[in-house]
Design a protein around this motif. Structure first.
Motif, PDB file in Angstrom:
ATOM      1  N   ASN A   1     -25.951 -21.186  13.366  1.00  0.00           N
ATOM      2  CA  ASN A   1     -24.727 -21.853  12.911  1.00  0.00           C
ATOM      3  C   ASN A   1     -24.915 -23.364  13.089  1.00  0.00           C
ATOM      4  O   ASN A   1     -25.060 -23.844  14.212  1.00  0.00           O
ATOM      5  N   PRO A   2     -24.936 -24.132  12.020  1.00  0.00           N
ATOM      6  CA  PRO A   2     -25.222 -25.566  12.144  1.00  0.00           C
ATOM      7  C   PRO A   2     -24.027 -26.406  12.590  1.00  0.00           C
ATOM      8  O   PRO A   2     -24.180 -27.600  12.828  1.00  0.00           O
ATOM      9  N   THR A   3     -22.861 -25.795  12.711  1.00  0.00           N
ATOM     10  CA  THR A   3     -21.677 -26.560  13.088  1.00  0.00           C
ATOM     11  C   THR A   3     -21.450 -26.470  14.593  1.00  0.00           C
ATOM     12  O   THR A   3     -21.945 -25.542  15.242  1.00  0.00           O
ATOM     13  N   PRO A   4     -20.689 -27.385  15.161  1.00  0.00           N
ATOM     14  CA  PRO A   4     -20.437 -27.312  16.611  1.00  0.00           C
ATOM     15  C   PRO A   4     -19.474 -26.189  16.996  1.00  0.00           C
ATOM     16  O   PRO A   4     -19.383 -25.827  18.168  1.00  0.00           O
ATOM     17  N   SER A   5     -18.740 -25.661  16.043  1.00  0.00           N
ATOM     18  CA  SER A   5     -17.778 -24.603  16.357  1.00  0.00           C
ATOM     19  C   SER A   5     -18.414 -23.233  16.185  1.00  0.00           C
ATOM     20  O   SER A   5     -19.173 -23.013  15.245  1.00  0.00           O
ATOM     21  N   PRO A   6     -18.099 -22.300  17.086  1.00  0.00           N
ATOM     22  CA  PRO A   6     -18.622 -20.940  16.901  1.00  0.00           C
ATOM     23  C   PRO A   6     -17.901 -20.182  15.792  1.00  0.00           C
ATOM     24  O   PRO A   6     -18.333 -19.117  15.383  1.00  0.00           O
ATOM     25  N   TRP A   7     -16.796 -20.733  15.346  1.00  0.00           N
ATOM     26  CA  TRP A   7     -15.974 -20.022  14.370  1.00  0.00           C
ATOM     27  C   TRP A   7     -16.337 -20.437  12.944  1.00  0.00           C
ATOM     28  O   TRP A   7     -16.386 -21.624  12.630  1.00  0.00           O
ATOM     29  N   LEU A   8     -16.553 -19.446  12.114  1.00  0.00           N
ATOM     30  CA  LEU A   8     -16.726 -19.718  10.689  1.00  0.00           C
ATOM     31  C   LEU A   8     -15.411 -19.373  10.006  1.00  0.00           C
ATOM     32  O   LEU A   8     -14.359 -19.556  10.609  1.00  0.00           O
ATOM     33  N   ASN A   9     -15.456 -18.911   8.809  1.00  0.00           N
ATOM     34  CA  ASN A   9     -14.215 -18.551   8.121  1.00  0.00           C
ATOM     35  C   ASN A   9     -13.739 -17.169   8.554  1.00  0.00           C
ATOM     36  O   ASN A   9     -14.526 -16.223   8.593  1.00  0.00           O
ATOM     37  N   ARG A  10     -12.459 -17.073   8.841  1.00  0.00           N
ATOM     38  CA  ARG A  10     -11.912 -15.766   9.201  1.00  0.00           C
ATOM     39  C   ARG A  10     -11.651 -14.989   7.912  1.00  0.00           C
ATOM     40  O   ARG A  10     -10.907 -15.444   7.045  1.00  0.00           O
ATOM     41  N   PRO A  11     -12.237 -13.799   7.777  1.00  0.00           N
ATOM     42  CA  PRO A  11     -12.022 -13.052   6.532  1.00  0.00           C
ATOM     43  C   PRO A  11     -10.598 -12.507   6.461  1.00  0.00           C
ATOM     44  O   PRO A  11      -9.870 -12.524   7.451  1.00  0.00           O
ATOM     45  N   ALA A  12     -10.243 -12.019   5.288  1.00  0.00           N
ATOM     46  CA  ALA A  12      -8.894 -11.464   5.123  1.00  0.00           C
ATOM     47  C   ALA A  12      -8.826 -10.032   5.638  1.00  0.00           C
ATOM     48  O   ALA A  12      -7.750  -9.561   6.017  1.00  0.00           O
TER      49      ALA A  12
ATOM     50  N   SER B   1     -25.648 -24.082  23.109  1.00  0.00           N
ATOM     51  CA  SER B   1     -24.616 -24.655  22.242  1.00  0.00           C
ATOM     52  C   SER B   1     -23.331 -24.969  22.998  1.00  0.00           C
ATOM     53  O   SER B   1     -22.408 -25.568  22.451  1.00  0.00           O
ATOM     54  N   ARG B   2     -23.280 -24.609  24.292  1.00  0.00           N
ATOM     55  CA  ARG B   2     -22.136 -25.012  25.122  1.00  0.00           C
ATOM     56  C   ARG B   2     -22.313 -26.433  25.639  1.00  0.00           C
ATOM     57  O   ARG B   2     -21.383 -27.029  26.167  1.00  0.00           O
ATOM     58  N   ASP B   3     -23.534 -26.944  25.498  1.00  0.00           N
ATOM     59  CA  ASP B   3     -23.838 -28.296  25.969  1.00  0.00           C
ATOM     60  C   ASP B   3     -23.608 -29.282  24.822  1.00  0.00           C
ATOM     61  O   ASP B   3     -24.257 -29.182  23.782  1.00  0.00           O
ATOM     62  N   PRO B   4     -22.688 -30.219  25.004  1.00  0.00           N
ATOM     63  CA  PRO B   4     -22.384 -31.131  23.887  1.00  0.00           C
ATOM     64  C   PRO B   4     -23.590 -31.935  23.410  1.00  0.00           C
ATOM     65  O   PRO B   4     -23.607 -32.391  22.262  1.00  0.00           O
ATOM     66  N   ARG B   5     -24.601 -32.078  24.263  1.00  0.00           N
ATOM     67  CA  ARG B   5     -25.782 -32.833  23.826  1.00  0.00           C
ATOM     68  C   ARG B   5     -26.680 -32.006  22.920  1.00  0.00           C
ATOM     69  O   ARG B   5     -27.541 -32.536  22.238  1.00  0.00           O
ATOM     70  N   GLN B   6     -26.471 -30.702  22.951  1.00  0.00           N
ATOM     71  CA  GLN B   6     -27.416 -29.836  22.237  1.00  0.00           C
ATOM     72  C   GLN B   6     -26.777 -29.231  20.989  1.00  0.00           C
ATOM     73  O   GLN B   6     -26.563 -28.023  20.891  1.00  0.00           O
ATOM     74  N   GLN B   7     -26.454 -30.098  20.066  1.00  0.00           N
ATOM     75  CA  GLN B   7     -25.790 -29.667  18.831  1.00  0.00           C
ATOM     76  C   GLN B   7     -26.585 -30.096  17.594  1.00  0.00           C
ATOM     77  O   GLN B   7     -26.049 -30.127  16.498  1.00  0.00           O
ATOM     78  N   GLU B   8     -27.829 -30.436  17.764  1.00  0.00           N
ATOM     79  CA  GLU B   8     -28.529 -31.100  16.667  1.00  0.00           C
ATOM     80  C   GLU B   8     -29.683 -30.307  16.080  1.00  0.00           C
ATOM     81  O   GLU B   8     -30.500 -30.855  15.357  1.00  0.00           O
ATOM     82  N   TRP B   9     -29.774 -29.030  16.387  1.00  0.00           N
ATOM     83  CA  TRP B   9     -30.959 -28.292  15.949  1.00  0.00           C
ATOM     84  C   TRP B   9     -31.154 -28.381  14.441  1.00  0.00           C
ATOM     85  O   TRP B   9     -32.291 -28.388  13.968  1.00  0.00           O
ATOM     86  N   ILE B  10     -30.079 -28.444  13.718  1.00  0.00           N
ATOM     87  CA  ILE B  10     -30.206 -28.445  12.254  1.00  0.00           C
ATOM     88  C   ILE B  10     -30.972 -29.677  11.762  1.00  0.00           C
ATOM     89  O   ILE B  10     -31.661 -29.637  10.737  1.00  0.00           O
ATOM     90  N   LYS B  11     -30.887 -30.761  12.543  1.00  0.00           N
ATOM     91  CA  LYS B  11     -31.615 -31.971  12.143  1.00  0.00           C
ATOM     92  C   LYS B  11     -33.127 -31.745  12.231  1.00  0.00           C
ATOM     93  O   LYS B  11     -33.889 -32.314  11.451  1.00  0.00           O
ATOM     94  N   VAL B  12     -33.542 -30.952  13.203  1.00  0.00           N
ATOM     95  CA  VAL B  12     -34.977 -30.642  13.308  1.00  0.00           C
ATOM     96  C   VAL B  12     -35.415 -29.919  12.048  1.00  0.00           C
ATOM     97  O   VAL B  12     -36.434 -30.258  11.430  1.00  0.00           O
ATOM     98  N   ASP B  13     -34.631 -28.933  11.658  1.00  0.00           N
ATOM     99  CA  ASP B  13     -34.980 -28.172  10.457  1.00  0.00           C
ATOM    100  C   ASP B  13     -35.001 -29.081   9.227  1.00  0.00           C
ATOM    101  O   ASP B  13     -35.899 -28.984   8.386  1.00  0.00           O
TER     102      ASP B  13
END
Lengths: 424, 518
Positions: free
Chosen positions: B36-47, B443-455
């Motif tokens: 998940n490339p976003t800082p939130s664990p939540w994506l879209n909630r389905p219907a 991903s609980r560490d605010p400093r560690q949110q950048e993995w997508i940049k490596v990719d």
């Protein structure tokens, strides 16, 4: 909300679903690969260990409210701890079962209890047992056995029968047999009789932490007053409460706590119990959750970084009681043990725990029947266990089926092998 | 929100117990942290989420979706961001009730399975019949079907069992329009033994290199190739993981192979592939293993020069296994691997001399039980997949991945695992190799949110250097395909056309695959 204290654990969930499965190296077939009764019965992810962590986060972030529907999800869990065992193989930093407990505490704190659980707790408050049976009748099971009354005289060993074995007349042979075996082995045994009270464990599991604390306080003072050196119980539920839950709420009993199978194994080793009568029976052994993974001794750890938590403080299920019952079975002449696929730390639950027997009997029965199927697949003639709640679940499940499978407590089987099968 | 009447139509298909729109249930399908490339664990909630139990029920749901223009996505075991809903108003099909092994054909060496059969389950049953299955690197708790039809397919037994992209035989497929097609020999009613017919052969369209990530309908059955298993029907073990004790069969041998540098690792890999020996082969750098197995210890010691030096000296490490059908074959394969080691200045450690370690590694490698240790250090990981290419071209890709990753480790954005966590295997002898650089982070560490940049950096460099397609961002859908496409025969345009042809209404969640187009 104490759930907040576990937010880091919750946010660590990778949603890998390992919590749903038997530890991988122990998966032996397609049919016995799953380990969690709740997700296996209800299927939506929220019914799994990991799903319950996610549900906790939803509550913490106010994405959902604690409604009756949510409470229903929370309570449709047998709290067997199998998810915790599978998760802990890989993760040091998530205590799944503690989160599941916190969800239940939250239900009680927010008035979202189930009526069946409220009735049980009310019964405990009135009669000191989970059934609401008269307190005065609690010691009736021991009639004519000649056991000491610890309220009147000292005994080296305090024998705690527990609610189920005190009042379930169908299991009377178990408790009388267990006490007689010890007594015949020369153990200085005493009981509290009508003054014995519930351990409080089942109240804790449905969210009443305070009730457990109260019972633990009371129990500790009684044990101390008795002057005994050992506390022995034939009930795995009570054993789990003494070994795991009491230390968790800061109560130590100050005596050696043993399940009767541990004590009997020890006495057999000393030659004080010698089974000689051949009982030609092929049996399979069901590990009760509260004797096994949930009977693992709890040790409080004060650190913050759980990656640094020493393994002795990590609840992984591996320090439960698994070998003693098997050792006893191996010493019974002509008894043959055939193991089921899901055993020891990853045994399938009978379905009685977590308040499920009280509130969701259909789920209890479903889980028990799954286990009965597994037992039958071994070709065993009997399923042997060491917990009255498991025995009751299997017995009830088999009443609805036309199967030739006997349900026995290990002490009943041992009594046969000693040639002293007691009257019920 | 789904209209009540539409919800009732879904309910009629699966029954009221097997569908839900309870928010607490839906959140179980909204949360995903892995990839998940976003800082939130939540994506879209389905219907809604539905639990179909048959192809007919899947088809029924898809037809309701088509009638009312509702997007849908199916998943099997549901792990990783590509299982999350791309939109809020859609329905998720959790296929966990489709959990049967329908057939194991010993003579034709294949298994026919439903979506919720895991690699672990299939292996346990296949071994009873003297067969084995390829388990993907993601581990034994993944769906056999998904690795054949929808996502990836590489693993540590690639040297002997290939790649699930090619192991897939017949397929039953509910198209986004609700039609059911069968690919391969089952398409002509001739059984499930061949992916290329008699009957339609559309494997390339169905999944291509990496899979459509749920963007092309729902796969409900798959026949997967099985391979010879010369071991016992069941290997009984005592213990759970580190404490496992098992009797390793005499015809199974496990080794650690160590090489002094990358070039000699590569040469030895070619030698092993050319010799057509081996059951298991995977590069597993020491730093990676230590970080995964002892994360607390590594956290304390990774910064110490002595530890770095020790790990560096044994980083070109390979787990290698032999499963032989006869004593003669065992002796031959052992002789060859020793010659390969000698020729390439390597060191061979026979795990059989270390029984406890051998027991642990037997299940670790045979059943891929080691995979989930990737979560141990920080709870999350990502993969800077650098290539499905030849072994030689994999080497500079490995260096690239490690170099970029090290920059992020240095600034605390990733856990220090010595940077070289590139695992890789060869497939079909030396036809191709798969190298994959793992990144562990919390991903609980605010400093560690950048993995997508490596990719992103890896992808850009792969393109600049024309080093072939990287599959690291394949789950990211159209964006990355547009990046790679112009350099790879405009494959992205074909993807969009395929999507449009098979899913004209765009109902099968395109988020991990591609939008329809001309």
């Amino acid at each position: 909300m104490a759930l907040r204290e576990y937010e880091r654990d919750i946010r660590g969930c990778s949603r890998c679903s390992i919590c749903k499965w038997v530890p991988f190296a122990q998966i032996k077939s397609v049919d016995c690969a799953t380990v969690c009764p709740s997700i296996s019965r209800y299927n939506f992810h929220s019914y799994s260990g990991g799903g319950r962590l996610i549900l906790g986060l939803s509550l913490l972030e106010d994405r959902v409210e604690l409604t009756e529907e949510v409470a229903d999800i929370i309570y449709k869990c047998v709290m067997c701890g199998a998810c915790e065992v599978s998760c802990k193989i890989y993760r040091d930093d998530i205590d799944v079962l503690r989160v599941i407990e916190e969800l239940r505490f939250a239900c009680v704190e927010n008035g979202m209890m189930l009526p069946e659980h409220m009735m049980m707790v009310d019964a405990m408050k009135q009669e000191d047992n989970v059934f609401g049976e008269p307190k005065s009748a609690r010691g009736d099971w021991a009639k004519d056995l000649g056991l000491k009354d610890i309220n009147k005289e000292k005994a080296d060993v305090l024998f705690h029968a527990g609610c189920r074995l005190s009042y379930d007349e169908g299991l009377r042979g178990v408790v009388r047999g267990a006490a007689s075996i010890l007594s015949d082995a020369g153990v200085d045994l005493g009981i509290a009789g009508a003054d014995e009270a519930c351990c409080g464990g089942r109240a804790f599991e449905v969210g009443y932490r305070g009730e457990l604390e109260k019972y633990a306080e009371d129990f500790a003072s009684r044990v101390k007053a008795s002057g005994c050196s050992k506390l022995v119980t034939p009930c795995s539920d009570c054993y789990g409460a003494f070994k795991q839950l009491y230390p968790m709420v800061g109560k130590e009993l100050g005596v050696e706590v043993l399940h009767v199978v541990e004590y009997v194994e020890m006495l057999m080793g000393q030659g004080r119990i010698r089974p000689t009568v051949k009982v030609p029976l092929k049996v399979t052994y069901h590990d009760p959750c509260h004797l096994g993974r949930r009977g693992e001794p709890y040790r409080e750890w004060e650190g913050e970084d759980k990656l640094k938590r020493p393994s002795a403080f990590k609840m992984s299920g591996t320090r439960g009681v698994y070998d003693a019952p098997r050792e006893i079975l191996s010493r019974l002449p002509a008894v043959e043990l055939v193991e089921m696929e899901r055993i020891r730390e990853y045994a399938w639950c009978c379905g009685a725990g977590g308040g499920v027997m009280e509130a969701y009997p259909e789920f209890n029965s479903w889980s028990a029947n799954e286990r009965v199927d597994e037992a039958l697949a071994t070709g065993a003639q009997a399923i042997v266990t060491a917990c009255p709640w498991c025995e009751r679940s299997f017995t009830d499940a088999l009443e609805e089926r036309d199967e030739d499978l006997e349900v026995l407590d290990l002490m009943e089987l041992l009594a046969r092998s000693l040639g002293s099968e007691p009257d019920a | 929100m789904l209209d009540d009447a539409v919800y009732r139509e879904f309910e009629e298909v699966v029954g009221p117990d097997n569908i839900s729109r309870e928010p607490a249930i839906l959140d179980g399908y909204t949360y995903q942290i892995v990839f998940n490339p976003t800082p939130s664990p939540w994506l879209n909630r389905p219907a809604a989420v539905a639990l179909p139990c048959s192809t007919e029920e899947v088809q029924g749901i898809v037809k309701v979706c088509n009638r009312h223009h509702v997007r849908f996505k199916a998943h099997s075991t549901g792990w990783g961001v590509f299982n999350a809903p791309g939109y809020e108003d859609m329905i998720i099909l959790d296929l966990r009730r489709m959990n049967r092994i329908l057939q194991i054909d010993e003579n034709n060496m294949f298994a026919l399975v439903e979506p919720y059969i895991t690699c672990n389950q299939l292996q346990a049953e296949a071994m009873k019949k003297g067969l084995n299955c390829h388990i993907i690197g993601a581990g034994p708790n993944t769906s056999v079907l998904a690795s054949c039809t929808s996502v990836g397919g590489v693993g540590w037994t690639g040297i002997s069992m290939g790649y699930n992209c090619r192991n897939v035989l017949g397929v039953e497929w509910v198209l986004p329009t609700g039609e059911v097609v069968r690919l391969g020999s089952p398409g002509s009613g001739d059984g499930w033994f061949s992916g290329d017919g008699p009957g339609p052969s559309l494997r390339g369209i169905m999944r291509g290199l990496f899979g459509a990530m749920g963007g092309l309908g729902v796969f409900t059955r798959v026949a997967v190739k099985l391979f010879n298993w010369p071991g016992p029907k069941r290997i009984d073990a005592r213990g759970l993981m580190f404490d496992i004790k098992a009797e390793v069969p005499e015809n199974i041998k496990l080794y650690i192979l160590l090489f002094p540098d990358m070039q000699r690792f590569l040469d030895a890999t070619y030698d092993l592939g050319d010799a057509e020996i081996g059951w298991i082969h995977s590069r597993n750098p020491a730093g990676m293993l230590f970080t995964f197995l002892f994360p607390g210890l590594m956290r304390e010691t990774a910064g110490r020069p002595a530890m770095r030096s020790a790990m560096e000296s044994i980083k070109h490490m390979v787990s290698f296994g032999i499963a032989a059908s006869s004593p003669g074959e065992l002796a031959y394969q052992e002789k060859v691997v020793r010659e390969v080691i000698a020729r390439n200045d390597g060191v061979l450690i026979d795990m059989g001399k270390l029984p406890q370690f051998e027991s642990f590694m037997l299940f670790g490698l045979m059943r891929s039980t080691l995979s989930a240790f990737v979560f141990r250090a920080g709870g999350n990981f990502a993969s800077s997949l650098v290539g499905e290419e030849t072994t030689d071209s994999g080497a500079p890709q490995v260096d690239l991945g490690v170099r970029i990753k090290q920059e992020y480790i240095d600034k605390g954005a990733l856990i220090d695992d010595m940077a070289d966590t590139v695992w890789g295997s060869i497939y079909e002898n030396n036809l191709f190799a798969h190298y994959e650089s793992l990144m562990t982070f919390d991903s609980r560490d605010p400093r560690q949110q950048e993995w997508i940049k490596v990719d992103e950096e890896v992808v850009d460099e792969l393109i600049d250097r024309k080093w072939g397609i990287g599959i690291g961002l394949s789950g990211a859908g159209t964006v990355v395909h547009k990046k790679f496409g112009p350099h790879m025969c405009n494959y992205d345009k074909w993807q969009r056309r395929i999507k449009k042809a098979l899913d004209p209404e765009g109902l099968s969640d395109p988020i991990g695959y591609t939008e329809p187009g001309d």
